[in-house]
Design a protein around this motif. Structure first.
Motif, PDB file in Angstrom:
ATOM      1  N   GLY A  13       5.650  81.291 136.643  1.00  0.00           N
ATOM      2  CA  GLY A  13       5.855  80.602 135.374  1.00  0.00           C
ATOM      3  C   GLY A  13       4.582  80.568 134.547  1.00  0.00           C
ATOM      4  N   TYR A  14       3.458  80.320 135.196  1.00  0.00           N
ATOM      5  CA  TYR A  14       2.132  80.313 134.557  1.00  0.00           C
ATOM      6  C   TYR A  14       1.820  81.683 133.958  1.00  0.00           C
ATOM      7  CZ  TYR A  14      -3.078  80.744 135.218  1.00  0.00           C
ATOM      8  OH  TYR A  14      -4.426  80.992 135.118  1.00  0.00           O
ATOM      9  N   ALA A  15       2.021  82.751 134.743  1.00  0.00           N
ATOM     10  CA  ALA A  15       1.719  84.108 134.271  1.00  0.00           C
ATOM     11  C   ALA A  15       2.604  84.493 133.092  1.00  0.00           C
ATOM     12  CB  ALA A  15       1.892  85.099 135.416  1.00  0.00           C
ATOM     13  N   ASP A  16       3.878  84.131 133.140  1.00  0.00           N
ATOM     14  CA  ASP A  16       4.789  84.483 132.041  1.00  0.00           C
ATOM     15  C   ASP A  16       4.451  83.729 130.766  1.00  0.00           C
ATOM     16  OD1 ASP A  16       6.086  86.272 133.650  1.00  0.00           O
ATOM     17  OD2 ASP A  16       7.885  85.044 133.949  1.00  0.00           O
ATOM     18  N   ALA A  17       4.036  82.473 130.877  1.00  0.00           N
ATOM     19  CA  ALA A  17       3.654  81.707 129.685  1.00  0.00           C
ATOM     20  C   ALA A  17       2.382  82.269 129.063  1.00  0.00           C
ATOM     21  CB  ALA A  17       3.462  80.234 130.047  1.00  0.00           C
ATOM     22  N   LEU A  18       1.459  82.745 129.885  1.00  0.00           N
ATOM     23  CA  LEU A  18       0.264  83.408 129.355  1.00  0.00           C
ATOM     24  C   LEU A  18       0.637  84.722 128.669  1.00  0.00           C
ATOM     25  CD1 LEU A  18      -2.276  82.847 132.276  1.00  0.00           C
ATOM     26  CD2 LEU A  18      -2.406  81.841 129.988  1.00  0.00           C
ATOM     27  N   ALA A  19       1.522  85.479 129.304  1.00  0.00           N
ATOM     28  CA  ALA A  19       1.936  86.764 128.730  1.00  0.00           C
ATOM     29  C   ALA A  19       2.602  86.575 127.367  1.00  0.00           C
ATOM     30  CB  ALA A  19       2.885  87.483 129.678  1.00  0.00           C
ATOM     31  N   ALA A  20       3.291  85.445 127.194  1.00  0.00           N
ATOM     32  CA  ALA A  20       3.986  85.181 125.926  1.00  0.00           C
ATOM     33  C   ALA A  20       3.018  85.041 124.758  1.00  0.00           C
ATOM     34  CB  ALA A  20       4.839  83.915 126.056  1.00  0.00           C
ATOM     35  N   VAL A  21       1.734  84.762 125.029  1.00  0.00           N
ATOM     36  CA  VAL A  21       0.731  84.672 123.954  1.00  0.00           C
ATOM     37  C   VAL A  21      -0.292  85.810 124.069  1.00  0.00           C
ATOM     38  CG1 VAL A  21       1.000  82.188 123.603  1.00  0.00           C
ATOM     39  CG2 VAL A  21      -0.655  83.016 125.307  1.00  0.00           C
ATOM     40  N   GLY A  22       0.099  86.861 124.801  1.00  0.00           N
ATOM     41  CA  GLY A  22      -0.743  88.049 124.861  1.00  0.00           C
ATOM     42  C   GLY A  22      -1.881  87.995 125.861  1.00  0.00           C
ATOM     43  N   GLU A  23      -1.855  87.040 126.791  1.00  0.00           N
ATOM     44  CA  GLU A  23      -2.917  86.933 127.793  1.00  0.00           C
ATOM     45  C   GLU A  23      -2.454  87.490 129.139  1.00  0.00           C
ATOM     46  OE1 GLU A  23      -6.158  85.744 127.574  1.00  0.00           O
ATOM     47  OE2 GLU A  23      -5.767  85.775 125.414  1.00  0.00           O
ATOM     48  N   ARG A  24      -3.332  88.249 129.778  1.00  0.00           N
ATOM     49  CA  ARG A  24      -3.021  88.782 131.095  1.00  0.00           C
ATOM     50  C   ARG A  24      -3.395  87.768 132.179  1.00  0.00           C
ATOM     51  NH1 ARG A  24      -5.311  94.841 131.562  1.00  0.00           N
ATOM     52  NH2 ARG A  24      -4.039  94.693 133.456  1.00  0.00           N
ATOM     53  N   PHE A  25      -2.652  87.811 133.251  1.00  0.00           N
ATOM     54  CA  PHE A  25      -2.950  86.958 134.402  1.00  0.00           C
ATOM     55  C   PHE A  25      -4.308  87.355 134.986  1.00  0.00           C
ATOM     56  CE2 PHE A  25      -2.837  86.505 139.065  1.00  0.00           C
ATOM     57  CZ  PHE A  25      -2.642  85.140 139.173  1.00  0.00           C
ATOM     58  N   ASP A  26      -5.193  86.383 135.148  1.00  0.00           N
ATOM     59  CA  ASP A  26      -6.524  86.619 135.705  1.00  0.00           C
ATOM     60  C   ASP A  26      -6.583  85.976 137.091  1.00  0.00           C
ATOM     61  OD1 ASP A  26      -9.169  86.795 136.399  1.00  0.00           O
ATOM     62  OD2 ASP A  26      -9.947  85.947 134.529  1.00  0.00           O
ATOM     63  N   PRO A  27      -6.588  86.785 138.161  1.00  0.00           N
ATOM     64  CA  PRO A  27      -6.602  86.209 139.524  1.00  0.00           C
ATOM     65  C   PRO A  27      -7.786  85.282 139.772  1.00  0.00           C
ATOM     66  CG  PRO A  27      -6.169  88.577 139.591  1.00  0.00           C
ATOM     67  CD  PRO A  27      -6.561  88.253 138.178  1.00  0.00           C
ATOM     68  N   ALA A  28      -8.887  85.475 139.053  1.00  0.00           N
ATOM     69  CA  ALA A  28     -10.070  84.631 139.259  1.00  0.00           C
ATOM     70  C   ALA A  28      -9.833  83.195 138.808  1.00  0.00           C
ATOM     71  CB  ALA A  28     -11.261  85.217 138.515  1.00  0.00           C
ATOM     72  N   LEU A  29      -8.848  83.003 137.944  1.00  0.00           N
ATOM     73  CA  LEU A  29      -8.551  81.656 137.438  1.00  0.00           C
ATOM     74  C   LEU A  29      -7.437  80.964 138.221  1.00  0.00           C
ATOM     75  CD1 LEU A  29      -8.739  82.238 133.576  1.00  0.00           C
ATOM     76  CD2 LEU A  29     -10.398  81.044 135.023  1.00  0.00           C
ATOM     77  N   HIS A  30      -6.840  81.672 139.176  1.00  0.00           N
ATOM     78  CA  HIS A  30      -5.750  81.094 139.955  1.00  0.00           C
ATOM     79  C   HIS A  30      -6.222  80.916 141.390  1.00  0.00           C
ATOM     80  CE1 HIS A  30      -2.088  81.234 142.508  1.00  0.00           C
ATOM     81  NE2 HIS A  30      -1.607  80.464 141.552  1.00  0.00           N
ATOM     82  N   ARG A  31      -6.172  79.675 141.895  1.00  0.00           N
ATOM     83  CA  ARG A  31      -6.658  79.371 143.239  1.00  0.00           C
ATOM     84  C   ARG A  31      -5.546  78.720 144.060  1.00  0.00           C
ATOM     85  NH1 ARG A  31     -12.458  79.306 142.796  1.00  0.00           N
ATOM     86  NH2 ARG A  31     -12.872  80.915 141.233  1.00  0.00           N
ATOM     87  N   ASN A  32      -5.310  79.260 145.240  1.00  0.00           N
ATOM     88  CA  ASN A  32      -4.396  78.628 146.200  1.00  0.00           C
ATOM     89  C   ASN A  32      -5.195  77.817 147.210  1.00  0.00           C
ATOM     90  OD1 ASN A  32      -2.650  81.523 145.779  1.00  0.00           O
ATOM     91  ND2 ASN A  32      -1.495  79.605 145.748  1.00  0.00           N
ATOM     92  N   GLY A  33      -4.603  76.729 147.686  1.00  0.00           N
ATOM     93  CA  GLY A  33      -5.281  75.930 148.699  1.00  0.00           C
ATOM     94  C   GLY A  33      -4.541  74.641 148.986  1.00  0.00           C
ATOM     95  N   GLU A  34      -5.089  73.861 149.897  1.00  0.00           N
ATOM     96  CA  GLU A  34      -4.499  72.561 150.201  1.00  0.00           C
ATOM     97  C   GLU A  34      -4.609  71.658 148.978  1.00  0.00           C
ATOM     98  OE1 GLU A  34      -4.969  70.840 154.249  1.00  0.00           O
ATOM     99  OE2 GLU A  34      -6.612  72.280 154.375  1.00  0.00           O
ATOM    100  N   MET A  35      -3.582  70.862 148.774  1.00  0.00           N
ATOM    101  CA  MET A  35      -3.543  70.022 147.570  1.00  0.00           C
ATOM    102  C   MET A  35      -4.141  68.650 147.874  1.00  0.00           C
ATOM    103  SD  MET A  35      -0.290  71.250 145.336  1.00  0.00           S
ATOM    104  CE  MET A  35       1.062  70.731 146.352  1.00  0.00           C
ATOM    105  N   ARG A  36      -5.475  68.661 147.961  1.00  0.00           N
ATOM    106  CA  ARG A  36      -6.234  67.445 148.257  1.00  0.00           C
ATOM    107  C   ARG A  36      -7.297  67.233 147.182  1.00  0.00           C
ATOM    108  NH1 ARG A  36      -9.428  68.008 152.432  1.00  0.00           N
ATOM    109  NH2 ARG A  36      -9.084  70.211 152.941  1.00  0.00           N
ATOM    110  N   GLN A  37      -7.718  65.989 147.034  1.00  0.00           N
ATOM    111  CA  GLN A  37      -8.700  65.643 146.009  1.00  0.00           C
ATOM    112  C   GLN A  37      -9.998  66.423 146.195  1.00  0.00           C
ATOM    113  OE1 GLN A  37      -9.120  61.435 145.345  1.00  0.00           O
ATOM    114  NE2 GLN A  37     -11.131  61.628 144.390  1.00  0.00           N
TER     115      GLN A  37
END
Length: 353
Positions: free
Chosen positions: A211-235
């Motif tokens: 959903g994030y990648a498609d919303a970026l694509a809708a305004v002409g932005e490519r998905f940048d893997p460096a800006l997307h981080r997976n991990g445990e959802m802790r503070q």
């Protein structure tokens, strides 16, 4: 001889109830098991007598008669961090309470984190002690789902896998979560948007990323893997990953999306340490499961979120599993819960320059 219902007496049997009420054993049994051919007045009279005489079903006899034990189970590892304890207790108490209301016993099996989850489920299935399972923390390709389907064991999944979805589930539209939050930021001119997402391999994380990648694509932005981080959802993860992403002085993100409120709390903490204001310097949004803490409306500034209370999952999941045990059609056993967008004061226009 002891009299059922008296202090210290043995528990009543179906025959005791039959003699007490002047009904046949068959009528008593059908009333206790909720059969539709028993009228409500008779059912209430039987249930009242069962409470008065302290009747408890003979589980062995019930299993012989119906092929079912009246018990379902959940296999999970122990919480790995203190921050997860409240969520764990909320989940277990919610499931137990809702299965109890449906006259189904709920068994919690805490597995060692090193155990193969399929092997644990196989052992429980082979014991014939459980009628079905609740399965949580769904994977993109979930071996627990494949195993239970092969063995034709009823189950309900919290979430969905990404292959053919031909089983009962309760989920929210996680694609819409990622898309809605990103679209809100792009509408205000943000293009370098960092996303601190959930664990890699989880179905909800992949759906939100899409959903994030498609919303970026809708305004002409490519998905940048460096800006997307997976991990445990802790503070603590939110804090560390934000510091890392903000180290690049010339190409910093202007906005952050957090997978939950705990990550968002860490983002707030990191930005404060860097002397950056929200939303003047950096905007922040999140998905809020309405966990016991933190309270996103009370954060400073109040956090813009999509929200869907995780605790609202447990009642439908109990109901869906019982429906599966009763043989209800699949289309009645697949449910997507609502999400709500709540705009507060953590988002502003993208900074110039």
């Amino acid at each position: 001889m002891s009299i059922p219902g008296k202090k210290g007496a043995s528990l009543a049997t179906l025959k005791d109830l039959s003699r007490h009420l002047g009904l046949s054993v068959t009528q008593i049994s059908r009333a206790l098991n909720g059969h539709s051919d028993v009228n409500e007045a008779t059912r209430e009279k039987v249930m009242a007598a069962a409470r008065q005489l302290r009747y408890q079903p003979n589980l062995s006899a019930r299993k012989l008669a119906t092929g079912r034990s009246g018990t379902v189970g959940l296999v999970v590892p122990a919480p790995s961090h203190a921050a997860n304890d409240a969520l764990f207790v909320q989940m277990i108490s919610g499931l137990s309470h809702n299965f109890s209301k449906l006259d189904v016993r709920f068994l919690l099996h805490i597995a060692d984190e090193r155990d193969d989850p399929v092997a644990v489920h196989r052992k429980l299935v082979d014991s014939a002690a459980l009628d079905g399972f609740v399965v949580v923390d769904s994977r993109v390709d979930d071996p627990r789902v494949h195993f239970l389907q092969r063995r034709e064991v009823p189950f309900v999944l919290h979430g969905r896998t990404l292959e053919a979805v031909d089983y009962p589930y309760f989920d929210i539209d996680n694609y819409a979560v990622g898309h809605r939050l990103t679209k809100h930021l792009t509408a205000l001119g943000h293009r370098r948007i960092a996303f601190l997402n959930g664990m890699d391999g989880r179905s909800y994380s992949l759906a939100r990323m899409r959903g994030y990648a498609d919303a970026l694509a809708a305004v002409g932005e490519r998905f940048d893997p460096a800006l997307h981080r997976n991990g445990e959802m802790r503070q603590s993860v939110g804090l560390v990953e934000t510091i890392r992403l903000m180290e690049n002085q010339t190409n910093r993100p202007t906005a952050f999306i957090a997978g939950n409120s705990l990550l968002a709390k860490g983002i707030y903490e990191a930005l404060e340490a860097l002397s950056l204001s929200i939303p003047g310097d950096v905007s922040v949004v999140a998905h809020d499961d309405l966990l016991p803490a933190p309270e996103t409306a009370a954060m400073h500034p109040p956090l813009t979120v999509t929200e869907a209370a995780l605790q609202d999952s447990w009642e439908p999941m109990a109901r869906l599993l019982v429906g599966a045990l009763e043989g209800q059609p699949l289309e009645a056993l697949q449910l997507i819960g609502d999400i709500r967008f709540v705009e507060r004061r953590s988002v502003g226009p993208a900074p110039r320059g």
